[in-house]
Design an enzyme around this catalytic site. Sequence first.
Site, short mmCIF file in Angstrom:
data_model
loop_
_atom_site.label_atom_id
_atom_site.label_comp_id
_atom_site.label_asym_id
_atom_site.label_seq_id
_atom_site.Cartn_x
_atom_site.Cartn_y
_atom_site.Cartn_z
N SER A 1 0.83 -1.20 0.00
CA SER A 1 0.00 0.00 0.00
C SER A 1 0.87 1.25 0.00
CB SER A 1 -0.92 0.01 1.24
OG SER A 1 -1.42 1.31 1.44
N ASP B 1 -6.61 0.02 -8.82
CA ASP B 1 -7.85 0.78 -9.03
C ASP B 1 -8.53 0.44 -10.35
OD1 ASP B 1 -7.58 2.11 -6.60
OD2 ASP B 1 -6.36 3.70 -7.48
N LYS C 1 -11.70 -0.42 -0.53
CA LYS C 1 -11.54 0.81 -1.30
C LYS C 1 -12.74 1.74 -1.02
CE LYS C 1 -7.57 -0.11 -3.01
NZ LYS C 1 -6.42 0.69 -2.60
C1 S3P Z 1 -2.97 5.54 -3.77
C2 S3P Z 1 -2.70 4.25 -3.40
C3 S3P Z 1 -3.64 3.12 -3.61
C4 S3P Z 1 -4.79 3.49 -4.55
C5 S3P Z 1 -5.32 4.87 -4.29
C6 S3P Z 1 -4.22 5.90 -4.44
C7 S3P Z 1 -1.96 6.57 -3.49
O1 S3P Z 1 -4.16 2.75 -2.36
O2 S3P Z 1 -5.84 2.56 -4.46
O3 S3P Z 1 -6.36 5.17 -5.20
O4 S3P Z 1 -2.04 7.67 -4.08
O5 S3P Z 1 -1.04 6.32 -2.68
P1 S3P Z 1 -3.33 1.70 -1.43
O6 S3P Z 1 -1.99 2.25 -1.25
O7 S3P Z 1 -4.04 1.61 -0.11
O8 S3P Z 1 -3.38 0.42 -2.20
#
Ligand code: S3P
Length: 443
Positions: A172, A325, A352
């Site tokens: 993440s 996403d 999400k």
């Molecule tokens: C993001 C990380 C992702 C993604 C989100 C944007 C970011 O989430 O789903 O839309 O900008 O760091 P995760 O890091 O929890 O997977």
Amino acid sequence: MAPAAAALRAEPSGPLRGRIRPPGDKSISHRSMIFGLLSVGETRVDGLLEGDDVLRTAEACRALGATIGRDGSSWLVRGTGIGSLLAPRRTLDFGNAGTGSRLMLGVVGGHPIQARFDGDASLRKRPMRRILDPLALMGVTVLEQAEGGRCPILIQGTAEPTPIEYRTPVASAQIKSAILFAGLNSPGRTTVIETEASRDHTEKMLAFFGADVTVELFGEAGRKVTLQGRPELCASHVVVPVDPSSAAFAIVAALIVPKSDVVVEGVMMNPLRIGLITTLLEMGASIEILDRRVEGGEDVADLRVRASALTGVDVPAARAPSMIDEYPILAVAAAFATGTTRMRGLHELRVKESDRLAAVAAGLAEAGVRHVVEGDDLLVEGGSGDVRGGGVAVTHLDHRIAMSFLCLGFASQKPMAIDDEHMIATSYPGFKADMTRLGARFA
Ligand code: S3P
């Protein structure tokens, strides 16, 4: 109060033709405001995504002491620098934005101030413990939280974040980034280890703004990121490239609407973000990668996409971080393919903006698409170009569910509706206009 729901219907549409440039990348847009806040001097941002999520982060940066203005289409952020944030007088309301709230928990946590974090009904359901746990190790105190470590959350940050080495429990970028932002005000070195690499925008921007940050490979697919605390970040000029997660909708719509031929301009081709393109190419998609160049420190390209006969594939779980996403829109592409597409390891989709696994499955059922959820895998049986459509997809305050099922409706036999179009504005305010320009029809 949330506005009344506004249903929207996508009509079966003629060939999609023409060129569009989708908006700036959401991840980099959030970060550009935050880096502006934490830098000394004036940061100029071009190509910012002016979506609700990013505007909430900008508002939070203002509440913490940044001065933010416009110069034509550029955004100007005059920051306080690290260590000098102001305590906000009001709750920081992040609306629908998981990224904004999680990254800012790290920023605030690394300063000796108190702040309350809140958001809409979707954000209030999202797990924040994954951020609060490592921040607690750094010395951040959670004063109030809703059940299960959810918003509203009141935290007391620390003047001297403890340097930690932390291994993230899931891939993440939000967890990694929150820790690194807190670590900026630490007197020592902060290290984040991830066994599967997540998007690397924070690391790249840290280096670009002048921090001492190193990135090493870790195991087969992981990374180890180390940041030396207390750098002086220098205000910079950020050029935000086009968001591949927003470009995904026009790309898939062009593949599934017969005879389409579309160019999507300036799409960021960061290898940690283009799992969808890899997957679509494996499915037999006609996507030509044209005019590869560098914009704002990222590889970008124009993508020429032509309607294609797609074939179902097996998408490995290891690819999930690079297309996390994009599964809702991939499920739509899979519905039009020949054969079955198996998407593996989708557990993170459950947390999400909505439970995306459940929302995609319910939308596919409405559209008459055969599918099954097996544990964390989604299997979609393609209709070889024929999808009935004709139902209503419930969006659960989730912009990507909304846009995905509208794209399905451009190519299905009967129109496809969504229950509420409002959330589209969180990441792609010009979605309807862009798709209409290409020839898509809404009612
Ligand atoms: C993001 C990380 C992702 C993604 C989100 C944007 C970011 O989430 O789903 O839309 O900008 O760091 P995760 O890091 O929890 O997977």
